[in-house]
Design a protein around this motif. Structure first.
Motif, PDB file in Angstrom:
ATOM      1  N   THR A 151      -7.101 -25.532  40.501  1.00 55.76           N
ATOM      2  CA  THR A 151      -6.655 -24.177  40.185  1.00 55.76           C
ATOM      3  C   THR A 151      -6.722 -23.351  41.464  1.00 55.76           C
ATOM      4  OG1 THR A 151      -8.875 -23.489  39.563  1.00 55.76           O
ATOM      5  CG2 THR A 151      -7.464 -24.305  37.808  1.00 55.76           C
ATOM      6  N   TYR A 152      -5.751 -22.486  41.632  1.00 54.43           N
ATOM      7  CA  TYR A 152      -5.652 -21.682  42.846  1.00 54.43           C
ATOM      8  C   TYR A 152      -5.668 -20.201  42.494  1.00 54.43           C
ATOM      9  CZ  TYR A 152      -4.301 -26.031  45.120  1.00 54.43           C
ATOM     10  OH  TYR A 152      -4.296 -27.306  45.608  1.00 54.43           O
ATOM     11  N   GLU A 153      -6.141 -19.412  43.436  1.00 53.66           N
ATOM     12  CA  GLU A 153      -6.182 -17.964  43.279  1.00 53.66           C
ATOM     13  C   GLU A 153      -4.857 -17.323  43.689  1.00 53.66           C
ATOM     14  OE1 GLU A 153      -8.729 -16.298  41.935  1.00 53.66           O
ATOM     15  OE2 GLU A 153      -9.799 -18.182  41.680  1.00 53.66           O
ATOM     16  N   ILE A 154      -4.149 -17.970  44.599  1.00 55.66           N
ATOM     17  CA  ILE A 154      -2.897 -17.431  45.135  1.00 55.66           C
ATOM     18  C   ILE A 154      -1.734 -18.168  44.483  1.00 55.66           C
ATOM     19  CG2 ILE A 154      -1.532 -17.050  47.220  1.00 55.66           C
ATOM     20  CD1 ILE A 154      -4.167 -17.208  48.813  1.00 55.66           C
ATOM     21  N   SER A 155      -0.739 -17.427  44.036  1.00 55.43           N
ATOM     22  CA  SER A 155       0.413 -18.078  43.404  1.00 55.43           C
ATOM     23  C   SER A 155       1.368 -18.628  44.452  1.00 55.43           C
ATOM     24  CB  SER A 155       1.141 -17.082  42.490  1.00 55.43           C
ATOM     25  OG  SER A 155       1.745 -16.084  43.267  1.00 55.43           O
ATOM     26  N   SER A 212       4.698 -18.186  44.690  1.00 55.52           N
ATOM     27  CA  SER A 212       5.786 -17.295  45.101  1.00 55.52           C
ATOM     28  C   SER A 212       5.567 -16.654  46.466  1.00 55.52           C
ATOM     29  CB  SER A 212       6.021 -16.212  44.053  1.00 55.52           C
ATOM     30  OG  SER A 212       6.436 -16.797  42.850  1.00 55.52           O
ATOM     31  N   PRO A 213       4.371 -16.112  46.744  1.00 55.52           N
ATOM     32  CA  PRO A 213       4.167 -15.535  48.079  1.00 55.52           C
ATOM     33  C   PRO A 213       4.269 -16.576  49.196  1.00 55.52           C
ATOM     34  CG  PRO A 213       2.452 -14.795  46.584  1.00 55.52           C
ATOM     35  CD  PRO A 213       3.236 -15.843  45.869  1.00 55.52           C
ATOM     36  N   MET A 214       3.916 -17.826  48.896  1.00 52.94           N
ATOM     37  CA  MET A 214       4.006 -18.877  49.909  1.00 52.94           C
ATOM     38  C   MET A 214       5.464 -19.140  50.288  1.00 52.94           C
ATOM     39  SD  MET A 214       0.833 -19.461  50.311  1.00 52.94           S
ATOM     40  CE  MET A 214       0.529 -17.806  49.757  1.00 52.94           C
ATOM     41  N   PHE A 215       6.329 -19.172  49.284  1.00 51.54           N
ATOM     42  CA  PHE A 215       7.764 -19.332  49.547  1.00 51.54           C
ATOM     43  C   PHE A 215       8.275 -18.168  50.398  1.00 51.54           C
ATOM     44  CE2 PHE A 215       7.596 -22.151  45.821  1.00 51.54           C
ATOM     45  CZ  PHE A 215       8.398 -23.198  46.248  1.00 51.54           C
ATOM     46  N   ARG A 216       7.868 -16.949  50.040  1.00 50.12           N
ATOM     47  CA  ARG A 216       8.317 -15.769  50.790  1.00 50.12           C
ATOM     48  C   ARG A 216       7.812 -15.779  52.230  1.00 50.12           C
ATOM     49  NH1 ARG A 216       7.188 -13.193  45.825  1.00 50.12           N
ATOM     50  NH2 ARG A 216       5.214 -12.382  46.622  1.00 50.12           N
ATOM     51  N   SER A 228      10.448 -26.472  50.581  1.00 48.37           N
ATOM     52  CA  SER A 228      10.139 -27.404  49.495  1.00 48.37           C
ATOM     53  C   SER A 228       8.908 -26.920  48.734  1.00 48.37           C
ATOM     54  CB  SER A 228       9.879 -28.810  50.045  1.00 48.37           C
ATOM     55  OG  SER A 228       8.655 -28.852  50.749  1.00 48.37           O
ATOM     56  N   SER A 229       8.803 -27.336  47.505  1.00 49.45           N
ATOM     57  CA  SER A 229       7.635 -26.992  46.686  1.00 49.45           C
ATOM     58  C   SER A 229       6.360 -27.549  47.309  1.00 49.45           C
ATOM     59  CB  SER A 229       7.790 -27.540  45.273  1.00 49.45           C
ATOM     60  OG  SER A 229       8.850 -26.912  44.622  1.00 49.45           O
ATOM     61  N   GLU A 230       6.477 -28.745  47.891  1.00 51.10           N
ATOM     62  CA  GLU A 230       5.304 -29.377  48.510  1.00 51.10           C
ATOM     63  C   GLU A 230       4.801 -28.563  49.700  1.00 51.10           C
ATOM     64  OE1 GLU A 230       8.213 -31.110  48.048  1.00 51.10           O
ATOM     65  OE2 GLU A 230       7.625 -32.227  46.262  1.00 51.10           O
ATOM     66  N   SER A 231       5.730 -28.017  50.495  1.00 49.55           N
ATOM     67  CA  SER A 231       5.303 -27.235  51.662  1.00 49.55           C
ATOM     68  C   SER A 231       4.653 -25.922  51.223  1.00 49.55           C
ATOM     69  CB  SER A 231       6.473 -26.960  52.605  1.00 49.55           C
ATOM     70  OG  SER A 231       7.422 -26.107  52.012  1.00 49.55           O
ATOM     71  N   ALA A 232       5.190 -25.287  50.216  1.00 48.56           N
ATOM     72  CA  ALA A 232       4.598 -24.047  49.709  1.00 48.56           C
ATOM     73  C   ALA A 232       3.220 -24.329  49.124  1.00 48.56           C
ATOM     74  CB  ALA A 232       5.504 -23.416  48.656  1.00 48.56           C
ATOM     75  N   ASP A 233       3.080 -25.441  48.419  1.00 42.75           N
ATOM     76  CA  ASP A 233       1.803 -25.819  47.831  1.00 42.75           C
ATOM     77  C   ASP A 233       0.778 -26.128  48.921  1.00 42.75           C
ATOM     78  OD1 ASP A 233       0.225 -26.300  45.487  1.00 42.75           O
ATOM     79  OD2 ASP A 233       0.356 -28.445  45.940  1.00 42.75           O
ATOM     80  N   GLU A 234       1.195 -26.819  49.973  1.00 41.73           N
ATOM     81  CA  GLU A 234       0.284 -27.141  51.074  1.00 41.73           C
ATOM     82  C   GLU A 234      -0.136 -25.882  51.819  1.00 41.73           C
ATOM     83  OE1 GLU A 234      -2.095 -29.603  53.459  1.00 41.73           O
ATOM     84  OE2 GLU A 234      -1.209 -29.844  51.482  1.00 41.73           O
ATOM     85  N   LEU A 235       0.788 -24.962  52.042  1.00 38.34           N
ATOM     86  CA  LEU A 235       0.445 -23.694  52.690  1.00 38.34           C
ATOM     87  C   LEU A 235      -0.588 -22.941  51.854  1.00 38.34           C
ATOM     88  CD1 LEU A 235       0.838 -21.654  54.967  1.00 38.34           C
ATOM     89  CD2 LEU A 235       2.735 -20.678  53.651  1.00 38.34           C
ATOM     90  N   ARG A 236      -0.395 -22.934  50.555  1.00 41.07           N
ATOM     91  CA  ARG A 236      -1.353 -22.278  49.660  1.00 41.07           C
ATOM     92  C   ARG A 236      -2.733 -22.922  49.790  1.00 41.07           C
ATOM     93  NH1 ARG A 236      -0.328 -22.192  43.281  1.00 41.07           N
ATOM     94  NH2 ARG A 236      -0.070 -24.404  43.650  1.00 41.07           N
TER      95      ARG A 236
END
Length: 68
Positions: A3-7, A9-13, A24-32
């Motif tokens: 579970t993450y505190e940050i969603s 959407s901000p990672m994509f932005r 990619s979804s994977e890159s946004a997830d890894e950044l998060r």
């Protein structure tokens, strides 16, 4: 599943704002994941600094010092 505190959407932005044409979804997830790990380390160090100063409240200066 973690579970993450940050969603996501901000990672994509953030990645788009940095100049990415497609994200990619994977890159946004890894950044998060990386950002949350880094934020947790800073938060723990901030707590240590406030305890050392004999305060219960974490101040902006604690966060700044912990991040540097």
């Amino acid at each position: 599943m973690a579970t993450y505190e940050i969603s996501l959407s901000p990672m994509f932005r953030i990645l788009k704002k940095a100049g990415a044409e497609r994200v990619s979804s994977e890159s946004a997830d890894e950044l998060r994941r990386v950002i949350e790990d880094h934020a947790l380390r800073i938060a723990k160090k901030s707590v240590e600094l406030s305890v050392h100063a004999k305060r219960k409240t974490i101040k902006a200066e604690d966060v700044r010092l912990a991040a540097s």
